[in-house]
Motif scaffolding. Structure first.
Motif, PDB file in Angstrom:
ATOM      1  N   UNK A  24     114.244 -30.687  49.729  1.00  0.00           N
ATOM      2  CA  UNK A  24     113.783 -30.729  51.126  1.00  0.00           C
ATOM      3  C   UNK A  24     113.379 -29.332  51.596  1.00  0.00           C
ATOM      4  N   UNK A  25     114.107 -28.305  51.148  1.00  0.00           N
ATOM      5  CA  UNK A  25     113.731 -26.939  51.510  1.00  0.00           C
ATOM      6  C   UNK A  25     112.340 -26.603  50.963  1.00  0.00           C
ATOM      7  N   UNK A  26     112.090 -27.023  49.721  1.00  0.00           N
ATOM      8  CA  UNK A  26     110.751 -26.813  49.158  1.00  0.00           C
ATOM      9  C   UNK A  26     109.698 -27.542  49.984  1.00  0.00           C
ATOM     10  N   UNK A  27     110.037 -28.746  50.428  1.00  0.00           N
ATOM     11  CA  UNK A  27     109.082 -29.502  51.233  1.00  0.00           C
ATOM     12  C   UNK A  27     108.799 -28.790  52.557  1.00  0.00           C
ATOM     13  N   UNK A  28     109.832 -28.174  53.126  1.00  0.00           N
ATOM     14  CA  UNK A  28     109.611 -27.435  54.374  1.00  0.00           C
ATOM     15  C   UNK A  28     108.689 -26.254  54.118  1.00  0.00           C
ATOM     16  N   UNK A  29     108.930 -25.547  53.004  1.00  0.00           N
ATOM     17  CA  UNK A  29     108.071 -24.415  52.652  1.00  0.00           C
ATOM     18  C   UNK A  29     106.632 -24.897  52.464  1.00  0.00           C
ATOM     19  N   UNK A  30     106.488 -26.044  51.770  1.00  0.00           N
ATOM     20  CA  UNK A  30     105.147 -26.582  51.545  1.00  0.00           C
ATOM     21  C   UNK A  30     104.513 -26.989  52.864  1.00  0.00           C
TER      22      UNK A  30
END
Lengths: 363, 306
Positions: free
Chosen positions: A174-180
Motif C-alpha cells: 500500500x505504501x508503494x501504491x501511495x508513492x505511485x
C-alpha cells in the motif's frame, strides 16, 4: 517518567542498530550508488556537459535520487510497526515506560535516517554536477532539503500504514501504491481532470480586407485600413487551472518548483527544474476565454505585416513570478499526509487496546 | 491490598467471549497458578493485566493501580513475560537486556550493570554476546524471563514460563519464583504443567471457558473422589487385601500396582492402615495426580456436564 526525546531516541537507536547489522541494507546502498554512477555518466555524455555546464547533470541526479529514494523508502519503513508485532517484540516494548507516541515517532525517524543515507551517498554525484558549473548554491541547498523532506514524508506514510494495516506485506504494498499515486497518479489526474473540465473559448478575428488592397499589397493612399467584419469562432480548451493542485502534489514537481528559478536575459529558465516550475505555474492561470486578434488594429499600429512584437506576450519569468509557488502547496499536502499517517498509526497502536480490528493481534 | 485484584473482568473479540467473568486476588509475597484448558482465556486475561488490552467490563488493580487509567504506574511495577517468544534478532543477549532496562528509564551504566546481573541470574553468561536469534527455545524463554525482571517489578505475570525448559532449568525457575515471592513480590504464573505449578504455587486460579471458578466450587472439586496409586512388592496380596476392604470392584490393577478411587484423606489413611495390617508390603501410597490437576479435571468435567 522517561523524557520524550530520551525514549524516542532509544527506539531510533534500537532500530538503526538492527538495520546496520543486516547485510541487505548495504547491498541496497551499493546497488543505489552503482545506478546513480551509471546515470550520471550517461547524462554527462548525452548532454555534452563538459562544455555546456552541469545543470542537466545536477537536475537529473536529483530526480534519480528522488526516484530511487521513493522506491527504497517504502521497503525500509512499510513494516516498521506490524513487522515488530509479527516478531513479538512490539508488545514487550509497549509494556515498558516507552510511550506509543515515542515508539511511532522513533520508528519514523529511524526509517527516515536510513533513507537519508541514500541521499548522503548521492552527494558526491551532486557535487560533480556543481563542479561542472552553472548550478547555483541556493539551487543545491534547496533541492537537497526538499529531497530530504520528501523522503521523510514517504517514510512517515510507510510507518503510518505499518501501524494501521495488520500484515507487513500488505502495508509495504500500500505504501508503494501511495508513492505511485503521488508520482504518476497525480499526473494522470491532472491530465484527465484538465481535459474533462473544458471551457469554450470565443475567439474573435478581425481580418484586413486583402481584396481592397492595391496591387503592391498596400492600402490605397489616404484610405482607412479596409477591415472585414469580425469572425467569431469557438473551440474547447482544457481548464488546467482547476486541477493544478494535483500537479503540485507530485513530488518531482515539488523538488523542481522549490529550487529557486534562474532565468536568462530573455526570461527563459536555465535548467530543467525551471521549465517544470514555469509549466506548473502556468497551469494555475485561467485561460483567456475571450480572445481577440485584430489584424486591422495591428496594421494601423505597426504598418503592413506588423505584429505585436516582443513585450506583448509574457515571458516565462513573468509567469513564474506572478504565480503561487506550487512547491509550497505540494509540500504542505505531503507533510499533512505524512503527519496524518503517523497520527493514525499512533491511535491504532495505543495500548491498552479498546477496539481490536478483526484478524489483528496484540502480542 | 496491593498485589493483583481482578473483579468481574470480561473481554470479547467480536462474537468471541474470550473472558466472560474473571475474579480473583493474589496477595503480595505469594505465587498463584493460572490454570485452564487451551482457549480458556488465560493469555487474554494476562494481556489485560499487562496493560495491553482494555477489559470490556470489570476492574483490575495491579499493585494498587488501574491498568486502563494509570498504565504508566502499572508498567513501572509490573513485569510481563509473554507466551510469544519475541526478541530483537540481531541484538546480543546483553544488548537486548540493556535496551530493555533503558526503556524503563535506567541510565546507561545502571542498565548494563542490571543486564549483567540478569544474565547471571538466568544462566545465559556463555551466550551473553550471542545474537538472540541463535538461542534455542529454552534459552529464549530464559531471556524473556530476564527481561520481565529487568526493572525489579513487584508484580510478575508469567505466561507459560516453563515451556521449552529442560528439567534443570525448570527446577531453577521454580526456585527463582519461590525466592522472588519470598522477597514479597506478587506472582501469577500460567502453565499447562500442573505438577510444576503444584510445587511453586501457593494458590490457584481456575479459568474455564472465560470464567474463574468460585472458591466454593474449587473446594468441592478438591473434596471429590480422587485416584490414589498404590504400589506393593507383592501384587497378589495387594489385590486380595483390596478385595477384603471392599475395593475389589473399583480398583484398577496394572503392572505398577493398583489405582483406587477414594473420597477423602481419612479414607485414604484408613485404607493404608488396613493394607499394612493385612501384611501387604506397600512401597508407595500417593494421589495419582496432584491437587491442582485433580481440581482442574474435576472442574472441566463439571463444565462439560453443565
Amino acid at each position: 517518567m522517561i523524557g520524550f526525546f530520551q525514549g524516542m531516541w532509544l527506539i531510533v537507536a534500537l532500530d538503526l542498530k538492527q538495520r546496520v547489522r543486516g547485510v541487505a541494507w548495504y547491498v541496497l546502498l551499493g546497488v543505489f550508488v552503482l545506478l546513480v554512477t551509471i546515470v550520471t555518466v550517461l547524462v554527462v555524455i548525452a548532454t555534452n556537459a563538459w562544455d555546456s555546464g552541469g545543470g542537466a547533470v545536477f537536475s537529473t541526479v536529483v530526480f534519480f535520487v528522488l526516484l530511487l529514494g521513493t522506491l527504497v523508502s517504502p521497503a525500509l519503513s512499510g513494516n516498521a510497526i506490524n513487522g515488530e508485532r509479527e516478531a513479538g517484540t512490539l508488545a514487550t516494548t509497549q509494556v515498558t515506560l516507552v510511550t506509543t507516541a515515542q515508539l511511532v515517532v522513533g520508528k519514523w525517524l529511524a526509517a527516515w535516517i536510513t533513507a537519508l543515507a541514500f541521499l548522503v551517498a548521492s552527494v558526491p554525484f551532486l557535487v560533480f554536477g556543481v563542479v561542472l558549473g552553472e548550478v547555483s548554491a541556493s539551487t543545491i541547498a534547496v533541492s537537497l532539503v526538499v529531497l530530504a523532506v520528501e523522503v521523510g514524508v514517504i517514510a512517515a506514510i510507510g510507518v503510518g500504514l505499518s501501524g494501521v494495516i495488520a500484515r507487513p506485506l500488505f502495508s509495504v504494498v500500500v505504501t508503494y501504491l501511495v508513492v505511485a499515486a503521488l508520482s504518476i497518479g497525480t499526473l494522470i489526474a491532472f491530465a484527465l481532470g484538465g481535459a474533462a473540465m473544458q471551457s469554450t473559448v470565443h475567439s474573435t478575428y478581425i481580418s484586413v480586407d486583402y481584396e481592397a488592397l492595391d496591387d503592391s499589397g498596400q492600402i490605397p493612399d489616404g484610405d482607412e485600413v479596409p477591415c472585414l467584419a469580425p469572425v467569431v469562432s469557438e473551440y474547447p480548451t482544457p481548464r488546467w487551472d482547476y486541477v493544478w493542485g494535483f500537479l503540485a502534489a507530485n513530488p518531482y514537481v515539488v523538488v523542481a518548483d522549490a529550487s529557486p528559478g534562474t532565468f536568462d536575459e530573455h526570461g527563459s529558465p536555465r535548467d530543467l527544474f525551471g521549465w517544470i516550475a514555469v509549466g506548473v505555474r502556468q497551469a494555475q492561470h485561467a485561460p483567456d476565454l475571450e480572445t481577440t486578434y485584430d489584424e486591422c488594429a495591428d496594421w494601423r499600429k505597426y504598418g503592413a505585416y506588423g505584429y505585436g512584437g516582443p513585450g506583448e506576450g509574457e515571458t516565462p519569468k513573468e509567469v513564474y513570478e506572478r504565480s503561487v509557488p506550487s512547491w509550497f502547496v505540494g509540500l504542505s499536502i505531503h507533510v499533512l499526509l505524512g503527519a496524518g499517517a503517523l497520527a493514525w498509526a499512533w491511535r491504532r497502536t495505543e495500548v491498552p487496546v479498546k477496539r481490536l480490528a478483526p484478524g489483528s493481534r496484540i502480542a | 491490598m496491593a498485589g493483583i485484584t481482578v473483579t468481574g473482568v470480561a473481554r470479547s473479540f467480536g462474537e468471541v467471549h474470550a473472558v466472560r467473568d474473571a475474579s480473583f486476588e493474589v496477595a503480595p509475597g505469594s505465587v498463584a497458578g493460572l490454570i485452564g484448558p487451551n482457549g480458556a482465556g488465560k493469555t487474554t486475561l494476562l494481556l489485560m493485566l499487562a496493560t495491553l488490552l482494555a477489559p470490556d467490563a470489570g476492574t483490575i488493580r495491579i499493585a494498587g493501580y488501574d491498568p486502563v487509567t494509570e498504565p504508566h504506574q502499572v508498567r513501572r511495577r509490573m513485569g510481563w513475560m509473554p507466551d510469544v517468544l519475541g526478541s530483537w534478532p540481531t541484538l546480543s543477549v546483553r544488548a537486548a537486556l540493556t535496551t530493555s532496562a533503558r526503556m524503563y528509564g535506567m541510565g546507561a551504566d545502571e542498565a548494563s550493570a542490571r543486564a549483567q546481573q540478569l544474565v547471571e541470574l538466568v544462566d545465559l553468561v556463555p551466550l551473553a554476546e550471542q545474537a538472540t536469534r541463535v538461542l534455542s527455545r529454552g534459552q529464549k524463554q530464559r531471556l524473556s524471563l530476564a527481561r520481565a525482571l529487568v526493572h525489579d517489578p513487584e508484580v510478575l505475570l508469567l505466561d507459560e514460563p516453563a515451556s521449552g525448559l529442560d528439567p534443570a532449568a525448570r527446577a531453577e525457575l521454580r526456585e527463582l519464583v519461590r525466592r522472588l515471592a519470598g522477597e514479597g513480590k506478587t506472582i501469577l504464573v500460567s502453565s499447562h504443567v500442573l505438577a510444576e505449578l503444584e510445587e511453586m504455587a501457593d494458590s490457584a486460579v481456575y479459568l474455564a471457558a472465560g470464567a474463574t471458578a468460585a472458591p466454593e466450587e474449587v473446594a468441592r472439586a478438591g473434596r471429590s473422589a480422587r485416584h490414589w496409586r498404590i504400589r506393593s512388592l507383592d501384587a497378589e496380596r495387594l489385590v486380595s487385601a483390596l478385595g477384603d476392604a471392599g475395593f475389589g470392584e473399583v480398583a484398577v490393577v496394572d503392572r505398577f500396582g493398583a489405582v483406587v478411587p477414594l473420597t477423602s484423606e481419612p479414607d485414604a489413611a484408613q485404607l493404608l492402615a488396613h493394607l499394612i495390617g493385612s501384611g501387604v508390603p506397600v512401597s508407595s501410597f500417593a494421589p495419582a495426580v496432584g491437587d491442582l490437576e485433580h481440581v482442574f479435571h474435576d472442574l472441566n468435567r463439571a463444565g462439560d456436564d453443565a
